[in-house]
Every structure is written in structure tokens, then in C-alpha cells.
Enzyme design. Structure first.
Site, PDB file in Angstrom:
ATOM      1  N   GLU A  99       0.950  -1.380  -0.186  1.00  0.00           N
ATOM      2  CA  GLU A  99      -0.042  -0.146  -0.042  1.00  0.00           C
ATOM      3  C   GLU A  99       0.843   1.179   0.090  1.00  0.00           C
ATOM      4  OE1 GLU A  99      -2.391   0.337   3.386  1.00  0.00           O
ATOM      5  OE2 GLU A  99      -3.567   1.823   2.530  1.00  0.00           O
TER       6      GLU A  99
ATOM      7  N   LYS B 299      -9.507   2.724  -2.385  1.00  0.00           N
ATOM      8  CA  LYS B 299      -9.706   1.897  -1.201  1.00  0.00           C
ATOM      9  C   LYS B 299     -10.968   2.242  -0.627  1.00  0.00           C
ATOM     10  CE  LYS B 299      -7.314   1.870   3.257  1.00  0.00           C
ATOM     11  NZ  LYS B 299      -6.114   2.122   4.043  1.00  0.00           N
TER      12      LYS B 299
ATOM     13  N   CYS C   2      -5.820  -2.811   1.970  1.00  0.00           N
ATOM     14  CA  CYS C   2      -5.795  -2.648   3.442  1.00  0.00           C
ATOM     15  C   CYS C   2      -6.797  -2.816   4.245  1.00  0.00           C
ATOM     16  CB  CYS C   2      -5.086  -1.235   3.846  1.00  0.00           C
ATOM     17  SG  CYS C   2      -4.230  -1.319   5.464  1.00  0.00           S
TER      18      CYS C   2
END
Lengths: 385, 385
Positions: free
Chosen positions: A119, A195, A232
Site C-alpha cells: 500500500e 480503497k 488494506c
């Protein structure tokens, strides 16, 4: 023993358990043994010289009559930051490009088809500071930022799909996003995936910097299979994995940055559960090392201000739909995990276990639509007295 | 080492790892250490005399200012069948009642408030045979069958909530169901929860016997907290856990019957992932032993007919919302796991991690509604050439 001292769980077990018990313990913990993947001696040597761990594993599938095997090699790179966090921005980025370039070259030697980085890989994970400057200067265009251009070169040179998670600057909308750029092996930008779930916890002050993504659950058709990217914190959300899978993802990557006591015991659980539940492969990647920041900051836990927020524990791994998984990369060192997988395994396991066929999704769609209404009445049964 | 010989994973680790490494390995594998729960000497002695394992663990929560702790003791019972599977039906059921009665008495001595048994606990898991007779004779009314009446006596006598998973005969509808009966500590039947997802795999020929449940995701308000029951194969379905949780479940029980190489590595993953993702406690229970059947049967795997379908590996455990878990009960022996939990931990972890707050369920409701339409177009991005 300090949290960062244990090199890896697997090594601790191998060092102490007698062979017969080790075999059973490994079966219980990791499922069917993954085969070791033989890697070229030149790659092993280069990894040694360049001071990173290189591991190779293979997931086989049964031979079918109508489909040839669909063997793909995936590479996961985990690494620490190269320069101190107060070095000039461009120098930090360039140093990280150089480090990843020398690791990607080894991946190419190992025949990797799809390579994924951690990430926001070209920058320190500085969101703990809550300072906007200079960290927002690391944000760049997904379409033609310097990191995307760097990855396009790699992709063309090595005929690899590259998944490059960055901090994205969306100039038109004056917005930052946490984004993975998917670059085809042709060198073209295939698309991007933002994300979907943003943490608001402890040092992960990311909601200060960017909002929940607006790219939904896009899946990218590459020459080597259909891939998706769950960034994540989205690994804690089973629905997120599930929707990528419903859109046809065969491999879901989970580039991450996570530390410490609270998340480490969850790390081996979530991506692996997603592989099982969704009949697909999942790839969990975490950075390594401890990142120091010049200004001190607090962590919302009543404790004194400090300059780092703990040890990123690496431990990148791949999980297969049959519940098995590779060993993790080191908890402390840069590393490249090369995994060969036969994507035919997904449908084979689906045909065996049938979790999706038995999923009753029509009913869940109704129940969920009901549950999100403001006047939702939960179904609670009480004793009549 | 044969699959059934290892007594438990935890014991194998404790026997061989040096103290400092053991502590780190346990943290990585099991999260925050659960405290040992001191149990009365008379209970320990009774368990010893009655030949079953007795284990006690405790999950603490932080002290809050406005809410007192909500400490509940949960008991999980795993056991093998008592008589051979060709003994008369009523004798088999009665023998199982007697066995469970002597274990439940120990649970009462340990102060258990909510006691849960394994899936279809008063019978062998005979669905592998595909014979209807005599196995359907084990099916009984959820409201007033002999097992429910037996449990009502226990519930009143010990002031315990009892969760009793049985094969249910629904006379009115001429239907069998796989059902958990929830009996209040008053002795009243509070309600029932039917198995939502039915396997069609190998020896788990359960779809031959009963259909997917029609009780949705009911949650039961008891004096000791809100409970729900996700039966067996439903543990592979993250949406199933999720909907119980959305209806307010604080503890989700997963009474199961599962064997062998394929499912055992998944066993520690799925219930634990559900506890993490849903900010609640989950309790996974599996039977133990190998059950032999008089008539031989095949397993749909091309292999020869046989009389048993493998070893039920027990390993019952409880997982907490912070990602920690208790050790498992034995892989081979009858056992009672007594776990004290402070239900305040659920909200504390939810406030810290906020998976639900960040869940974006409105968008998932829309995406899922779209995905179940027959003309659904998956979101796949392709390279423009």
C-alpha cells in the site's frame, strides 16, 4: 522477546518441533503443504546480494479434461522505506523506485506475470502524523504520475502486469485517494481501484487525508487472469472481498500497511478466510520496518507523544481457495514472494464445496436492503411472560 | 502420525517450544492470551471421573464508567456417540441424554449460564449413508420432542439457557429440518433457528434429508445476552454470520459436525474471522470420534465403499471480537469448555476498530441487489486495443 525479533512463525515451528508433529501442526495451521517452487540460481544469488528474502511456492490443481492448466506466477514485494522520512520528497520516491526496480528485476527472472507492491509503496506511511505537509506532496496522478510512468516501464520491459498502490492526487476534483493503479503487461494503464473502507483507529488517521473510494468493485481482465485489489483495511470487511469475487475476481490482492499487537493475530485470518469463502486466491502484502518522523505525534491512546508508531511486521502471504496458504515472508526483512498458482483450482474447489451455489444471495439482498433502512426492526425473539 | 493422534495443536506447541518463543508464537496464532478460569475442585474431579476434558478460560473487558461488566459464562459440550449406531434408536438417544446430563451437571457446578451442544447431538451423523431408515426416526418435534423436554428439565434445574441442535420433524409440513432449539433458563422454549445453508459435498449428503432453513437470522434475547445460532456449514458463509450480527447477536454459536483433511485447516479460521468482522463472540463446537455404520456406503470420490467417514476432530473453541481465541478442546476426547466473557468487550472493540461504522452497507445492499439479477453484468475492465 520483543515483538519484532521473531523472524517468522514458520521458522520458529521448524526449529523446535519434531518432524512427525511438525507435519501435523503445519497441516492444522496452514492446510495442504504448498510445494516449493524452484527458482533460478541467478535470482537466488541476486536476492542475496541485494539483501532481500526470496521465497517460491506452488499451488497445484488437478488436471482437467477440457481445460488446460492456467498457471500464473504472482509476485508480492514487501519492503521498508529507503531514506529517512525527512529527506526531500523526490529523493525518497526515487530511492524507493530504485529499490523496487532491483527487486522487480529478480521477479522477472523468476517468471512473474503479475507483480503487486504494498500500500502507498513510494512513501512512508505518514498518516499517523496528521500533518498535511509534506506528505500530500507524495500524492500523484494515477494516469501519468512519476510512479505510474516508472511502473509502465517495468511492465513493458518484463511483460508483467503491475499493481501499484499509491497516494493518488485527483487534480480535477481536488481530492486525494488511496488507489491501486493496474498496469497491463502492454504498459498501458488498465484502470484503478480505490480503497473502499478507510480506518479511523489509533495511528491510522487516514480519514484525515482521503475519503472512501468511488470505484466500486471493479475487476481487471489481464492476460494472466482476472484480478481485483482490496486495499488494506478493506480486508476486515467480508462484503468487500465478496463483491470483488461476485464480479469475477480470480486473484484478489490486499496491499496493506499494518503494525502491532492488535492486528497481527488477525493478519493470517482475514485474507485466508476470504480465499476460502469466495473460492479464489488472495494475496496479503504488508510493509516492513519502523518509520521515524521528525515531529512527534500522539496516538489517541492517552500515552506520551512519540516519533514512530510501531513495527510493520511484513509476513506477506498467499492463500488458496482450498484453505491452504504459503508460509509468510519475514516479519523484519524486505522480501519477494513468488507463487505459482493454477487458477483452475478456483472452480475445482467451488464445484467441491459449493459455497456460492448454496449462498442464497437473493435472500441476503432482501435482508440487507431491509437492514439499512432507518426504521429497521431487528429480528429479536423475546420470551413471552 | 495419523490425523487423529495429535491431541491438540496447543499441547504440541507447549511441549516443544522454549518459553520466550512460545509466548510470541501464541500471540501470533491466538492473539491476546486468554486468562485461565479457576473452576471448582468438585467440577474438576467430576470431569476426571466421568472421563471428559474440562477447560476454563476468561475474556476480560475494560471497566467502563456507565455500564457495569456483563459477565456471562458459556459452556460448549463436544462428545462422541455412546452406543453403536445399530442399537435401537431410543436406546441411542437415551444413552446420549445420560452422557450429556452428567456433563451438563459439571457445567452447572462451573456456573455456566448458556450451554450449547453440538449439531444434531442426540444422534450419529448418519447422513453419509443416504439411508432414510432408521435415521429419520431420530427426528423429533422442536417444541415437545423428548430431547427438548430433556433440555427443559436441565434448563430449569440449573437456571441455564440451553441451545439444543437436533434433527427436527415438522409434522404439519411433513418436513425435516436441521434445527437448534433455544430453551430459556425458565425452561420455556424461546424459539428455534434452522440451518440456513446445506452442504452437498462428499459424505455430507444433508440435502437428501432437509432443506435450507426458513427462520432467517433470528436472534434470541436471553437473560444473559442476545444469542444466535449459525449451524455447521453456515460458518463458511460470511453473510450468514453478518446477518445474525446485524440483528444484534452478541454471541453466535456454531454447532457443527465436521471431519478430516479438507475442513480441519479451515476450522480455526472461519468462526474467528466472524468474531473479528462482526465485533461479537463466536463459539465453534464439533463432535469427536469415528462413527461406524452397518451398511457400507460410498463417498462420491471414486473410492471403495466403507463403513465410516472419518474422524470428527472436536477442537471446539471460542473466539473474541479482538481476534483472540481460547485454546481448542481435544481432537479426540469428550470435553466441556467453560468460557467467561464480558459482553462489554463487543462494543469496546467496535468503538476501537469501527468495522461496522465503516461498512458502507447501503452501497452493498444496492450492489448485491444488482448482482442477483439474472441479467447482471459484472464490472470487468478490459484493455482497449
Amino acid at each position: 522477546m520483543a515483538a519484532c525479533e521473531l523472524e517468522s512463525l514458520e521458522e520458529a515451528l521448524e526449529a523446535h518441533l519434531p518432524e512427525a508433529e511438525l507435519r501435523e501442526v503445519r497441516r492444522l495451521l496452514f492446510g495442504r503443504d504448498t510445494e516449493k517452487l524452484d527458482l533460478p540460481a541467478s535470482a537466488v544469488e541476486a536476492a542475496h546480494e541485494r539483501h532481500f528474502e526470496l521465497k517460491g511456492c506452488r499451488f497445484d490443481a488437478a488436471q482437467e479434461q477440457l481445460r488446460p492448466p492456467r498457471r500464473v506466477r504472482v509476485g508480492l514485494i514487501q519492503h521498508r522505506i529507503v531514506l529517512p522520512t525527512d529527506a526531500p520528497v523526490l529523493e525518497q520516491v526515487t530511492a524507493m523506485h530504485n529499490r523496487v526496480a532491483e527487486m522487480a528485476e529478480v521477479a522477472a527472472t523468476c517468471g512473474v506475470n503479475i507483480l503487486c507492491f504494498q500500500e502507498t509503496w513510494p512513501m512512508p506511511f505518514a498518516f499517523c502524523t496528521r500533518e498535511k505537509e509534506p506528505w500530500t506532496e507524495f500524492a500523484e496522478s494515477a494516469e501519468d504520475g512519476i510512479t505510474t510512468r516508472f511502473c509502465q516501464e517495468l511492465a513493458k520491459k518484463y511483460n508483467m502486469v503491475i499493481i501499484s498502490p499509491i497516494l493518488e492526487r485527483d487534480e480535477l476534483r481536488s481530492t486525494l485517494w488511496n488507489t491501486a493503479v493496474i498496469i497491463s503487461n502492454s504498459g498501458n494503464v488498465l484502470g484503478k481501484s480505490r480503497k473502499n473502507h478507510i480506518p479511523r483507529i489509533g495511528d491510522f488517521n487516514e480519514s484525515t487525508y482521503y475519503m472512501e473510494g468511488n470505484t466500486g468493485h471493479a475487476v481487471f481482465q489481464t492476460q494472466f487472469g482476472r484480478v481485483a485489489v482490496n486495499i488494506c483495511y478493506g480486508r476486515h470487511h467480508p462484503l468487500n472481498w465478496f463483491l470483488y469475487s461476485l464480479n469475477g475476481a480470480e486473484i484478489i490482492f490486499n496491499p496493506s500497511a499494518t503494525v502491532g499487537a492488535l492486528s497481527e493475530p488477525m493478519w493470517p485470518i482475514e485474507a485466508r478466510n476470504a480465499a476460502i469463502a469466495n473460492h479464489c486466491f488472495t494475496c496479503a502484502i504488508n510493509r516492513v520496518g519502523t518509520e521515524h518522523f521528525k515531529s512527534e505525534f500522539t496516538s489517541g491512546d492517552g500515552k506520551k507523544a512519540h516519533h514512530d508508531f510501531g513495527h510493520f511486521y511484513g509476513s506477506s502471504y498467499v492463500a488458496a481457495p482450498d484453505g491452504s496458504r504459503t508460509p509468510g515472508l519475514s516479519r523484519t526483512r524486505d522480501g519477494l514472494l513468488v507463487v505459482e498458482m493454477d487458477l483452475n483450482l478456483n472452480r475445482q474447489i467451488s464445484d467441491r464445496w459449493s459455497f456460492k451455489m448454496t449462498g442464497r444471495y437473493e435472500e441476503y439482498a432482501e435482508e440487507l436492503a431491509d437492514a439499512v433502512r432507518p426504521d429497521f426492526q431487528p429480528h429479536v425473539v423475546r420470551e413471552k411472560i
